[in-house]
Write a protein that holds these residues in place. Structure first.
Motif, PDB file in Angstrom:
ATOM      1  N   ARG A 429       0.827  -1.209   0.000  1.00 13.68           N
ATOM      2  CA  ARG A 429       0.000   0.000   0.000  1.00 13.68           C
ATOM      3  C   ARG A 429       0.860   1.256   0.000  1.00 13.68           C
ATOM      4  O   ARG A 429       0.591   2.209  -0.751  1.00 13.68           O
ATOM      5  N   LEU A 430       1.884   1.292   0.825  1.00 15.83           N
ATOM      6  CA  LEU A 430       2.752   2.467   0.893  1.00 15.83           C
ATOM      7  C   LEU A 430       3.445   2.724  -0.440  1.00 15.83           C
ATOM      8  O   LEU A 430       3.571   3.878  -0.877  1.00 15.83           O
ATOM      9  N   GLN A 431       3.885   1.668  -1.098  1.00 13.17           N
ATOM     10  CA  GLN A 431       4.531   1.834  -2.400  1.00 13.17           C
ATOM     11  C   GLN A 431       3.569   2.457  -3.409  1.00 13.17           C
ATOM     12  O   GLN A 431       3.953   3.338  -4.190  1.00 13.17           O
ATOM     13  N   GLY A 432       2.326   1.985  -3.409  1.00  8.43           N
ATOM     14  CA  GLY A 432       1.363   2.503  -4.365  1.00  8.43           C
ATOM     15  C   GLY A 432       0.918   3.915  -4.061  1.00  8.43           C
ATOM     16  O   GLY A 432       0.761   4.734  -4.968  1.00  8.43           O
ATOM     17  N   GLN A 433       0.734   4.235  -2.797  1.00  6.06           N
ATOM     18  CA  GLN A 433       0.184   5.541  -2.438  1.00  6.06           C
ATOM     19  C   GLN A 433       1.225   6.658  -2.454  1.00  6.06           C
ATOM     20  O   GLN A 433       0.887   7.813  -2.726  1.00  6.06           O
ATOM     21  N   PHE A 434       2.491   6.331  -2.176  1.00  7.60           N
ATOM     22  CA  PHE A 434       3.486   7.394  -2.009  1.00  7.60           C
ATOM     23  C   PHE A 434       4.588   7.390  -3.060  1.00  7.60           C
ATOM     24  O   PHE A 434       5.346   8.357  -3.146  1.00  7.60           O
ATOM     25  N   GLY A 435       4.682   6.336  -3.850  1.00  8.50           N
ATOM     26  CA  GLY A 435       5.606   6.342  -4.970  1.00  8.50           C
ATOM     27  C   GLY A 435       7.009   6.760  -4.606  1.00  8.50           C
ATOM     28  O   GLY A 435       7.629   6.217  -3.680  1.00  8.50           O
ATOM     29  N   ARG A 436       7.533   7.760  -5.310  1.00  6.70           N
ATOM     30  CA  ARG A 436       8.921   8.181  -5.159  1.00  6.70           C
ATOM     31  C   ARG A 436       9.234   8.768  -3.786  1.00  6.70           C
ATOM     32  O   ARG A 436      10.403   8.908  -3.408  1.00  6.70           O
ATOM     33  N   HIS A 437       8.201   9.134  -3.009  1.00  4.96           N
ATOM     34  CA  HIS A 437       8.444   9.725  -1.691  1.00  4.96           C
ATOM     35  C   HIS A 437       8.622   8.688  -0.593  1.00  4.96           C
ATOM     36  O   HIS A 437       8.883   9.058   0.558  1.00  4.96           O
ATOM     37  N   LEU A 438       8.494   7.418  -0.916  1.00  8.04           N
ATOM     38  CA  LEU A 438       8.522   6.386   0.122  1.00  8.04           C
ATOM     39  C   LEU A 438       9.794   6.417   0.964  1.00  8.04           C
ATOM     40  O   LEU A 438       9.712   6.295   2.200  1.00  8.04           O
ATOM     41  N   PRO A 439      10.999   6.578   0.385  1.00  6.29           N
ATOM     42  CA  PRO A 439      12.201   6.606   1.239  1.00  6.29           C
ATOM     43  C   PRO A 439      12.144   7.700   2.301  1.00  6.29           C
ATOM     44  O   PRO A 439      12.528   7.476   3.460  1.00  6.29           O
ATOM     45  N   ARG A 440      11.646   8.871   1.927  1.00  2.83           N
ATOM     46  CA  ARG A 440      11.580   9.974   2.883  1.00  2.83           C
ATOM     47  C   ARG A 440      10.457   9.775   3.887  1.00  2.83           C
ATOM     48  O   ARG A 440      10.559  10.178   5.046  1.00  2.83           O
ATOM     49  N   LEU A 441       9.360   9.162   3.458  1.00  2.37           N
ATOM     50  CA  LEU A 441       8.263   8.894   4.378  1.00  2.37           C
ATOM     51  C   LEU A 441       8.721   7.986   5.519  1.00  2.37           C
ATOM     52  O   LEU A 441       8.348   8.180   6.682  1.00  2.37           O
ATOM     53  N   LEU A 442       9.558   6.988   5.181  1.00  6.31           N
ATOM     54  CA  LEU A 442      10.023   6.050   6.194  1.00  6.31           C
ATOM     55  C   LEU A 442      10.869   6.737   7.266  1.00  6.31           C
ATOM     56  O   LEU A 442      11.018   6.211   8.376  1.00  6.31           O
ATOM     57  N   GLU A 443      11.402   7.903   6.934  1.00  6.87           N
ATOM     58  CA  GLU A 443      12.224   8.644   7.886  1.00  6.87           C
ATOM     59  C   GLU A 443      11.431   9.734   8.611  1.00  6.87           C
ATOM     60  O   GLU A 443      11.969  10.421   9.482  1.00  6.87           O
TER      61      GLU A 443
END
Length: 536
Positions: A429-443
């Motif tokens: 779900r996170l991959q689909g909803q946030f796309g390229r921002h996922l690395p920064r979201l995890l932080e």
């Protein structure tokens, strides 16, 4: 809007005041249609501005039934082109955006001497599968059906037909498309209203903008070669055309959110309502169960939050209790409700008694010398509608080269390894909803889940810091759905939210208290139960 944190106050006012005065295209309306137009326009190299008078996806696009489908009842009604395009777009979205758009199994039970029978329904599904290029339909025997849906009424049950469609988180879909538009150079602003649209002589269109954020009064006039009125149910208000044959017919659809244990379903159950035979869905959503939708004329003020009526509550309970007679659902079971207004385009006289459910769902585009208005259509076909709007505006643009048809709307996320603390389905779900921002979201914050939900605290920190959250309801009703899946709208979570997110939002104690009061008042009036009295 830049990728960095966006705070309301002086920063927002300055952003509107310093806005570039000239654009190729200004899109008014931040729902699925406006977002699609902004993305296609930016991908075509046009200087693009999108403004939304409230929050992104505030209207219809956060209040749908969350279904990305071709519309079987539209096919049955003869709208073959609409269904064909929607089925193909559904497949495209499934391929491009796993985690954001997901397959869901649907089941239609068949009862003796009730419509539709398995043979007729199978014929309709055969056409549906033909458009998809893949066979999804299959017959389900009675015993298997009762294993899938324990508690379902089995009196005169013959069996069922299963098929596959798709679901999405509609507000997150809008946010992802807007993000893709910004990555291609578009500017997007929420809580900015277009208060006046004019075209002096042969000049470009002028649009007067007003900041509607808390405590703001900034105004600015900007020009554009093309203006797209993608305000949905509000389209007539922005640019009324007296001699137009069609008009917007606002139709309200409402839903109930119930605890899963009170109505446990693992698939989307489609049932004809016992009163009028309209299809009603019962389906799983975020660990809860949803019953919806209704289809009624919405005669209330469009600027107010739409809300369910006692009549609609009774109608939906009638459907659910007919299908599950042992559940005996009542008002005490309801966690929350939501209602949305569909901007259906009607060619009928306003005094016509045509049933709302029989109205055509095709979209309509009007061109008035470069002010292009659009209404109607489906969530699933947003990309096709956006491209058609831009092609309609071609005569007013010096050049227009739409992005190649094969270019993906949703580029895949980077191939990050899944953190061990995040479950597989949550990671998808996170991959689909946030796309390229996922690395920064995890932080952005802790990767622990908000209790009794599938949301991570990091998602709330990310939204508060990076997704233009202006009011608390933006965060709890659209960036996430905590306000719809937690009892009392999440009132027991508010103290912890303040402790965690107050620094991200930059709200002092007085501002936070005002936002809490505003949110809880809104939730009680628009997301819960009405007083037990008939609609006036």
């Amino acid at each position: 809007m830049e990728d960095g944190a966006v705070k309301r106050g002086a920063t927002m006012s300055r952003k509107l005041t310093d806005l570039n005065p000239d654009f190729d295209i200004i899109v008014i309306g931040g729902g699925i249609t406006g977002a699609g137009v902004a993305r296609e326009a930016a991908a075509a190299g046009l200087r693009t501005l999108l403004v939304e008078q409230k929050d992104y996806a505030w209207g219809t696009s956060s209040r749908s039934s969350k279904m990305v489908h071709g519309g079987l009842r539209y096919l049955a009604g003869g709208h073959i082109g609409l269904t064909r395009d929607a089925v193909r777009e559904r497949q495209r979205m499934l391929d491009e955006a796993p985690g954001l758009v997901e397959r869901m199994r649907y089941v239609m039970p068949h009862y003796r001497k009730r419509f539709p029978g398995p043979r007729l329904f199978g014929l309709v599904l055969a056409v549906y599968d033909f458009f998809a290029g893949e066979r999804y339909r299959h017959r389900i025997q009675q015993t298997e059906m009762l294993q899938w849906l324990p508690g379902l009424s089995h009196r005169d049950l013959l069996g069922a037909t299963g098929f596959t469609d798709a679901v999405t988180e509609d507000a997150r879909l809008v946010m992802r498309i807007l993000d893709e538009a910004r990555s291609r150079g578009a500017t997007t602003l929420n809580y900015v209203a277009a208060t006046e649209v004019s075209k002096p002589g042969d000049r470009h269109w002028s649009v007067t903008l007003e900041d509607r954020g808390p405590g703001q009064s900034a105004r600015r006039t900007v020009d554009a070669t093309l203006v797209v009125n993608a305000t949905g149910a509000w389209a007539d208000r922005l640019w009324p055309v007296k001699d137009r044959k069609e008009h917007i017919r606002p139709l309200r659809g409402s839903h109930l959110v119930l605890p899963f244990h009170r109505l446990p379903v693992s698939v989307a159950l489609t049932i004809p309502h016992p009163r009028d035979k309209r299809p009603v869905f019962i389906y799983p959503w975020l660990g809860r169960t949803v019953v919806g939708t209704t289809d009624l004329d919405h005669r209330r003020d469009l600027d107010l939050e739409p809300a369910i009526t006692s009549e609609e509550v009774g109608y939906l309970f009638e459907a659910a209790n007919s299908a599950y007679p042992g559940c005996s659902l009542d008002r005490g079971d309801i966690i929350s409700t939501w209602s949305g207004v569909r901007p259906v385009v009607s060619s009928q006289d306003t005094s016509s008694d045509l049933s709302p459910s029989k109205e055509n769902r095709e979209h309509v585009i009007w061109d008035d010398d470069g002010l292009i208005s659009v209404a109607g259509g489906k969530l699933t076909t947003f990309r096709l509608i956006a491209r058609e709007i831009l092609l309609t505006g071609t005569p007013y643009l010096n050049t227009l080269a739409l992005a190649d048809e094969s270019e993906p709307v949703f580029p895949p996320a980077d191939g990050l390894p899944r953190p061990e603390t995040i479950r597989h389905l949550t990671w998808r779900r996170l991959q689909g909803q946030f796309g390229r921002h996922l690395p920064r979201l995890l932080e952005a914050g802790p990767l622990a889940e908000v209790p009794t939900t599938e949301y991570l605290w990091a998602e709330l920190h990310w939204a508060a810091s990076h997704e233009s959250v202006i009011h608390l309801d933006d965060l709890l009703l659209r960036r996430t759905r905590l306000g719809l899946i937690l009892p009392g709208g999440g009132v027991d979570l508010l103290a912890e939210l303040k402790q965690r997110l107050q620094p991200d939002l930059g709200w002092d104690d007085d501002h936070w208290a005002a936002e809490e009061q505003r949110y809880l008042t809104l939730w009680r009036t628009a997301c819960f139960l009405p007083e037990e009295s008939p609609e006036p």
